[in-house]
Write a protein that holds these residues in place. Structure first.
Motif, PDB file in Angstrom:
ATOM      1  N   ALA A   1      34.906  39.247  35.886  1.00 24.14           N
ATOM      2  CA  ALA A   1      34.717  38.573  34.546  1.00 24.14           C
ATOM      3  C   ALA A   1      34.583  39.467  33.296  1.00 24.14           C
ATOM      4  CB  ALA A   1      33.036  38.189  34.744  1.00 24.14           C
ATOM      5  N   VAL A   2      34.275  40.882  33.321  1.00 22.15           N
ATOM      6  CA  VAL A   2      34.500  41.587  32.304  1.00 22.15           C
ATOM      7  C   VAL A   2      35.894  42.184  32.206  1.00 22.15           C
ATOM      8  CG1 VAL A   2      31.976  42.250  32.208  1.00 22.15           C
ATOM      9  CG2 VAL A   2      33.500  43.406  33.650  1.00 22.15           C
ATOM     10  N   LEU A   3      36.515  42.193  32.918  1.00 20.61           N
ATOM     11  CA  LEU A   3      38.135  42.662  32.986  1.00 20.61           C
ATOM     12  C   LEU A   3      38.666  41.808  32.240  1.00 20.61           C
ATOM     13  CD1 LEU A   3      38.816  44.302  36.579  1.00 20.61           C
ATOM     14  CD2 LEU A   3      38.326  45.329  34.263  1.00 20.61           C
ATOM     15  N   HIS A   4      38.798  40.371  32.675  1.00 21.35           N
ATOM     16  CA  HIS A   4      39.558  39.360  32.252  1.00 21.35           C
ATOM     17  C   HIS A   4      39.033  38.475  31.186  1.00 21.35           C
ATOM     18  CE1 HIS A   4      42.416  40.522  35.225  1.00 21.35           C
ATOM     19  NE2 HIS A   4      41.426  40.617  36.469  1.00 21.35           N
ATOM     20  N   ARG A   5      37.669  38.445  31.095  1.00 18.28           N
ATOM     21  CA  ARG A   5      37.269  37.494  29.949  1.00 18.28           C
ATOM     22  C   ARG A   5      35.877  38.235  29.124  1.00 18.28           C
ATOM     23  NH1 ARG A   5      38.274  31.921  29.817  1.00 18.28           N
ATOM     24  NH2 ARG A   5      37.633  32.531  27.625  1.00 18.28           N
ATOM     25  N   PRO A   6      36.401  39.449  28.551  1.00 16.67           N
ATOM     26  CA  PRO A   6      35.350  40.214  27.785  1.00 16.67           C
ATOM     27  C   PRO A   6      34.861  39.470  26.574  1.00 16.67           C
ATOM     28  CG  PRO A   6      37.458  41.104  27.441  1.00 16.67           C
ATOM     29  CD  PRO A   6      37.730  40.099  28.497  1.00 16.67           C
ATOM     30  N   ASP A   7      35.621  38.414  26.354  1.00 16.78           N
ATOM     31  CA  ASP A   7      35.341  37.505  24.809  1.00 16.78           C
ATOM     32  C   ASP A   7      34.193  36.498  25.260  1.00 16.78           C
ATOM     33  OD1 ASP A   7      37.097  36.164  27.037  1.00 16.78           O
ATOM     34  OD2 ASP A   7      37.568  34.593  25.415  1.00 16.78           O
ATOM     35  N   VAL A   8      33.895  36.595  26.767  1.00 22.04           N
ATOM     36  CA  VAL A   8      32.719  35.538  27.108  1.00 22.04           C
ATOM     37  C   VAL A   8      31.568  36.554  27.829  1.00 22.04           C
ATOM     38  CG1 VAL A   8      31.943  33.967  28.840  1.00 22.04           C
ATOM     39  CG2 VAL A   8      34.422  33.596  27.497  1.00 22.04           C
ATOM     40  N   PHE A   9      31.964  37.412  28.359  1.00 19.89           N
ATOM     41  CA  PHE A   9      31.116  38.415  29.361  1.00 19.89           C
ATOM     42  C   PHE A   9      30.911  39.889  28.646  1.00 19.89           C
ATOM     43  CE2 PHE A   9      32.789  35.251  32.131  1.00 19.89           C
ATOM     44  CZ  PHE A   9      31.426  34.440  32.757  1.00 19.89           C
TER      45      PHE A   9
ATOM     46  N   HIS B   1      42.170  49.320  33.575  1.00 18.40           N
ATOM     47  CA  HIS B   1      42.285  50.013  32.110  1.00 18.40           C
ATOM     48  C   HIS B   1      41.845  48.623  31.142  1.00 18.40           C
ATOM     49  CE1 HIS B   1      45.888  47.533  33.199  1.00 18.40           C
ATOM     50  NE2 HIS B   1      45.848  46.980  31.812  1.00 18.40           N
ATOM     51  N   ARG B   2      41.579  47.371  31.408  1.00 15.48           N
ATOM     52  CA  ARG B   2      41.169  46.350  30.732  1.00 15.48           C
ATOM     53  C   ARG B   2      39.593  46.418  30.441  1.00 15.48           C
ATOM     54  NH1 ARG B   2      44.150  40.696  32.474  1.00 15.48           N
ATOM     55  NH2 ARG B   2      46.232  41.493  32.079  1.00 15.48           N
ATOM     56  N   LEU B   3      38.752  47.508  31.070  1.00 13.35           N
ATOM     57  CA  LEU B   3      37.434  47.255  31.099  1.00 13.35           C
ATOM     58  C   LEU B   3      36.964  47.627  29.474  1.00 13.35           C
ATOM     59  CD1 LEU B   3      34.573  46.820  32.378  1.00 13.35           C
ATOM     60  CD2 LEU B   3      34.701  49.294  32.801  1.00 13.35           C
ATOM     61  N   SER B   4      36.202  46.713  28.896  1.00 21.54           N
ATOM     62  CA  SER B   4      35.617  47.108  27.817  1.00 21.54           C
ATOM     63  C   SER B   4      34.277  46.920  27.354  1.00 21.54           C
ATOM     64  CB  SER B   4      36.620  46.198  26.428  1.00 21.54           C
ATOM     65  OG  SER B   4      36.356  44.982  26.810  1.00 21.54           O
TER      66      SER B   4
ATOM     67  N   HIS C   1      36.279  50.604  48.050  1.00 23.98           N
ATOM     68  CA  HIS C   1      36.597  49.733  47.056  1.00 23.98           C
ATOM     69  C   HIS C   1      36.099  50.077  45.968  1.00 23.98           C
ATOM     70  CE1 HIS C   1      38.146  46.151  49.428  1.00 23.98           C
ATOM     71  NE2 HIS C   1      37.473  46.600  50.383  1.00 23.98           N
ATOM     72  N   THR C   2      34.667  50.395  45.876  1.00 25.82           N
ATOM     73  CA  THR C   2      33.952  51.153  44.574  1.00 25.82           C
ATOM     74  C   THR C   2      34.732  52.302  44.217  1.00 25.82           C
ATOM     75  OG1 THR C   2      32.106  49.719  44.775  1.00 25.82           O
ATOM     76  CG2 THR C   2      31.906  51.745  43.794  1.00 25.82           C
ATOM     77  N   LEU C   3      34.705  53.269  44.925  1.00 28.94           N
ATOM     78  CA  LEU C   3      35.211  54.722  44.635  1.00 28.94           C
ATOM     79  C   LEU C   3      36.632  54.519  44.264  1.00 28.94           C
ATOM     80  CD1 LEU C   3      33.968  56.680  47.916  1.00 28.94           C
ATOM     81  CD2 LEU C   3      32.688  56.274  45.588  1.00 28.94           C
ATOM     82  N   ARG C   4      37.671  53.753  44.909  1.00 28.98           N
ATOM     83  CA  ARG C   4      38.919  53.712  44.328  1.00 28.98           C
ATOM     84  C   ARG C   4      38.917  52.790  42.816  1.00 28.98           C
ATOM     85  NH1 ARG C   4      43.272  52.277  49.307  1.00 28.98           N
ATOM     86  NH2 ARG C   4      42.615  53.612  50.435  1.00 28.98           N
ATOM     87  N   PHE C   5      38.233  52.024  42.826  1.00 23.78           N
ATOM     88  CA  PHE C   5      38.028  51.491  41.391  1.00 23.78           C
ATOM     89  C   PHE C   5      37.677  52.418  40.280  1.00 23.78           C
ATOM     90  CE2 PHE C   5      35.940  48.202  38.433  1.00 23.78           C
ATOM     91  CZ  PHE C   5      37.067  47.829  37.946  1.00 23.78           C
ATOM     92  N   SER C   6      36.464  53.110  40.646  1.00 28.08           N
ATOM     93  CA  SER C   6      35.705  54.002  39.758  1.00 28.08           C
ATOM     94  C   SER C   6      36.783  54.976  39.462  1.00 28.08           C
ATOM     95  CB  SER C   6      34.511  54.436  40.382  1.00 28.08           C
ATOM     96  OG  SER C   6      34.129  55.598  39.510  1.00 28.08           O
ATOM     97  N   THR C   7      37.581  55.438  40.399  1.00 30.80           N
ATOM     98  CA  THR C   7      38.846  56.486  40.129  1.00 30.80           C
ATOM     99  C   THR C   7      39.628  55.981  39.104  1.00 30.80           C
ATOM    100  OG1 THR C   7      38.427  57.447  42.197  1.00 30.80           O
ATOM    101  CG2 THR C   7      40.473  57.878  41.252  1.00 30.80           C
ATOM    102  N   ALA C   8      39.919  54.655  39.122  1.00 34.12           N
ATOM    103  CA  ALA C   8      41.000  53.977  38.324  1.00 34.12           C
ATOM    104  C   ALA C   8      40.356  53.742  36.823  1.00 34.12           C
ATOM    105  CB  ALA C   8      41.438  52.751  38.809  1.00 34.12           C
ATOM    106  N   LEU C   9      39.232  53.371  36.826  1.00 32.55           N
ATOM    107  CA  LEU C   9      38.465  53.579  35.412  1.00 32.55           C
ATOM    108  C   LEU C   9      38.450  54.975  34.756  1.00 32.55           C
ATOM    109  CD1 LEU C   9      35.629  51.046  36.401  1.00 32.55           C
ATOM    110  CD2 LEU C   9      37.425  50.567  35.044  1.00 32.55           C
ATOM    111  N   LEU C  10      38.082  55.821  35.771  1.00 28.53           N
ATOM    112  CA  LEU C  10      38.141  57.082  35.036  1.00 28.53           C
ATOM    113  C   LEU C  10      39.360  57.622  34.430  1.00 28.53           C
ATOM    114  CD1 LEU C  10      36.183  59.160  37.479  1.00 28.53           C
ATOM    115  CD2 LEU C  10      35.404  58.575  35.137  1.00 28.53           C
ATOM    116  N   ALA C  11      40.537  57.664  35.304  1.00 30.78           N
ATOM    117  CA  ALA C  11      42.036  57.595  34.835  1.00 30.78           C
ATOM    118  C   ALA C  11      42.323  56.680  33.576  1.00 30.78           C
ATOM    119  CB  ALA C  11      42.940  57.384  36.103  1.00 30.78           C
ATOM    120  N   ALA C  12      41.879  55.667  33.495  1.00 31.78           N
ATOM    121  CA  ALA C  12      42.075  54.833  32.440  1.00 31.78           C
ATOM    122  C   ALA C  12      41.129  55.197  30.950  1.00 31.78           C
ATOM    123  CB  ALA C  12      42.021  53.541  32.840  1.00 31.78           C
ATOM    124  N   GLY C  13      40.272  56.089  31.159  1.00 31.73           N
ATOM    125  CA  GLY C  13      39.179  56.621  30.239  1.00 31.73           C
ATOM    126  C   GLY C  13      38.323  55.576  29.918  1.00 31.73           C
TER     127      GLY C  13
END
Length: 710
Positions: free
Chosen positions: A587-595, A639-642, A660-672
């Motif tokens: 929801a927050v990755l793909h619809r930040p206009d709503v969530f 990289h879409r998280l805002s 699952h969570t650790l890999r996603f968190s690592t990707a979020l860190l890499a994307a700033g």
């Protein structure tokens, strides 16, 4: 304005955790004797007592058969690893007697405590310990009660019930990766087959599952909070990787062994085509041994064909009875396949987009969505089904009289049956009740000792949008319409196999109301992919696990706000666990206009890391259809998280592993992309620790209040 519910808000999280989601004190695991006179069941001592006990209902009275506290040496310290795994797969929340098995007439019951086998006679007398060759898992008495089969160290053995004499080895593992009599991870977690062996009606043989895990990938789960503890190795068949090799054999008590000759693959002429095809019968989805003989059901790796097979016990030769195919996947219904006393097959069929039942050549009524087959009594068949997706009722079929509904009140009902007795387990707007029916009339009740939630759920039942999305809206008890605008919190599951917006109480509703009492308008919606709305509805997630369910959450939100102007669409959060957590991240990755904020617990962020049977059902093989896994995973879109995001995960989770969570968190860190992570050391997918569960709820509420305060 202060209400009783608002005063109870601080105490609710600990109550929720202490009562194991209000599951303690609820009777379950009912067995009804063939004459209908006796009902066995398991129940803890109270709504806050986690220790299960074995009970008997007879002649209108309850009687305690076995209390672990009264049995010498019956502790939980030495529960075998295989038994702990079985409990995690089954979602067991209690300790003590968590399950049992009975003989044909419910005169003898056996159960395991700390690896020891105990037996008790329902006619009276104290339980006694049955000596075994090692720590036992899943003990089961022979139909006449004179023998007990059990699994220890991956071997199947049989011992005399009365004194533990004549202990016989029937099958021993040929290597460290082989087990007999147990279910593998995929069969227990995703297929729904928890058992690994079945007695013959004559008590002279067993139909046994043999599982070879050698080709399954080995994963290692560690607890970072306890560096002295070595990692635990588990065999986990991730999507696209080899499954365990599962086969069947007939083991005679005289030592003879007959392999069951199941077909290797489905015929290409009858198997539905697809973007990815694998016709190999890799899954044993069901098995058993009734008065007609042993049987088994097998399913192809791509899940588009199943075959119900009759097994000739002396030769192992199989004969096909019923073939089912589906262009998406053949849905596995609990209790199916089954056979009546006369050997008539009972299977599910899809007709006019509805999953119905076929008993021989007799179909269930049009529009009746079948949920499960509860059992057969002679030629009668008992099932759960519904015409309204928000309700599930108990139905009975009998030749000559057809189908008729047994449960009457709106709600969600299930049952156990034997003779002319039906034990009706009902969740209705009035609460939980277990009623014993004889000849269709109430004859007594079995007590429900569960605690009442400190906050009272007040769902508004809604049907929203063009797809008539079944939803519940929870508002604060103190809120007056028009007095103030409320931030909105979506709290869905939204995934395959589970509905929340039903006309029955349950712990998700209590949690939703608890969040509402803190100033949120909480919306719970069952979108596409959830059960009960037809075949097209369920299979709408094929090839894409996220788009349709997320679209339905957005549509329900907007439709609800159109009816209730106090819902503030400028402050919208979403929370969830497991698939619900996956939906929250999406929801927050793909619809930040709503969530505007999300909390996600135990979310499967990389679909390649989940198991074969579950994930390939929706997305196919990742090597053949990689774009479907890419589209349905979150890691590629980090990289879409805002928006503010809180991730939570138990490091002891062997279902959705913490990677699952650790890999996603690592990707979020890499994307700033800033985010928060709440690690839960040692916690499993269904953790019961009071501090962890209650603390997690409070952390969620504080994060959402802070994130949506603007």
């Amino acid at each position: 304005m202060t209400t009783t519910d608002t005063l109870n808000v601080p105490a609710f999280p600990r109550q929720f955790a202490r009562t194991r989601r209000f599951s303690l004190g609820v009777p379950g695991a009912f067995t009804v004797s063939p004459d209908g006179a006796r009902v066995l069941f398991v129940r803890t001592g109270s709504g806050s007592d986690p220790v299960g006990r074995l009970w008997l209902y007879e002649d209108g009275e309850e009687r305690l058969l076995a209390d672990p506290a009264a049995l010498e040496g019956a502790g939980e310290e030495d529960v075998p690893v295989a038994e702990r795994v079985r409990r995690e797969r089954a979602g067991v929340m209690s300790t003590g007697v968590v399950g049992y098995a009975a003989d044909r007439h419910a005169r003898v019951a056996v159960f395991a405590l700390g690896g020891a086998v105990w037996a008790v006679r329902t006619g009276g007398g104290a339980p006694w310990r049955v000596p075994t060759a090692g720590p036992a898992v899943d003990p089961r008495p022979s139909p006449d009660g004179s023998l007990v089969a059990y699994v220890t160290g991956g071997a199947v053995r049989v011992v005399r019930t009365a004194d533990g004499a004549e202990d016989r080895l029937l099958a021993a593992p040929e290597g460290p990766e082989v087990t007999y009599g147990l279910s593998d991870h995929v069969s227990a977690e995703s297929v729904g087959r928890s058992r690994g062996y079945w007695w013959s009606p004559d008590g002279d043989a067993l139909l046994v599952v043999r599982t070879d895990h050698a080709r399954v990938g080995r994963w290692f789960l560690a607890d970072p909070a306890d560096p002295a503890r070595p990692p635990r190795a588990v065999r986990y068949p991730a999507a696209g990787t080899p499954n365990a090799e599962v086969s069947l054999c007939v083991l005679r008590l005289d030592g003879r062994r007959t392999p069951v000759l199941t077909p290797a693959s489905a015929a290409p002429t009858t198997h539905p085509p697809g973007d990815w095809t694998d016709r190999a019968f890799e899954y044993v989805t069901a098995a058993g041994w009734d008065g007609t003989g042993p049987f088994a059901e097998v399913q192809t790796r791509d899940q588009r064909t199943t075959e119900l097979l009759a097994v000739e016990p002396d030769t192992g030769v199989t004969r096909p009875l019923v073939r089912r195919t589906d262009p998406a996947w053949v849905e596995l219904t609990p209790g199916v396949p089954a056979r009546t006393g006369g050997g008539v097959p009972v299977v599910t069929v899809v007709r006019d987009d509805v999953r119905g039942l076929r008993i021989g050549n007799v179909p269930s009524p049009p529009g009746l969505h079948v949920r499960a087959v509860l059992g057969t009594v002679g030629e009668r068949v008992f099932l759960t089904a519904g015409e309204d997706p928000a309700e599930t009722h108990v139905w009975a079929y009998a030749p000559g009289s057809g189908f008729r509904r047994l449960s009457r009140e709106p709600g969600v009902h299930t049952a156990a049956v034997g003779g002319d007795t039906v034990v009706l387990d009902s969740r209705t707007p009035d609460g939980r009740a277990v009623t014993v029916l004889r000849g269709g009339e109430p004859a007594g009740t079995i007590r429900v000792l569960a605690e009442t939630p400190l906050v009272t759920p007040r769902p508004v039942h809604l049907s929203l949008g063009v797809r008539e999305l079944r939803s519940h809206l929870y508002l604060p008890s103190w809120h007056a319409p028009g007095s103030d605008r409320l931030p909105v919190l979506l709290s869905p599951y939204g995934g395959h196999g589970l509905q929340l917006a039903v006309r029955a109480p349950g712990w998700p509703g209590a949690v939703a109301q608890w969040f509402a009492e803190q100033g949120f308008a909480v919306l719970v919606t069952d979108g596409r992919g959830t059960p009960g709305r037809g075949r097209a509805w369920e299979t709408a997630v094929r090839g894409d696990r996220l788009t349709a369910p997320l679209e339905d959450q957005v549509d329900a939100l907007r439709a609800a706000a159109g009816r209730y102007p106090d819902l503030d669409l400028g402050r919208v959060g979403i929370r969830g666990w497991s698939y619900g957590g996956y939906l929250a991240i999406g929801a927050v990755l793909h619809r930040p206009d709503v969530f505007h904020a999300a909390v996600a617990g135990a979310a499967p962020t990389d679909r390649r890391l989940y198991d074969t049977h579950w994930e390939e059902r929706f997305l196919g093989h990742p090597d053949v259809l990689p774009e479907q896994y890419e589209r349905s995973s979150h890691v590629p879109y980090a990289h879409r998280l805002s928006r503010p995001l809180l991730l939570m995960h138990g490091f002891g989770d062997d279902n959705v592993v913490a990677a699952h969570t650790l890999r996603f968190s690592t990707a979020l860190l890499a994307a700033g992309r800033p985010h928060s992570v709440l690690p839960l050391p040692g916690a499993t997918h269904r953790d019961t620790g009071v501090d962890v569960v209650s603390g997690r709820l409070r952390a969620e509420a504080e994060f959402l209040r802070s994130s949506l305060s603007g």
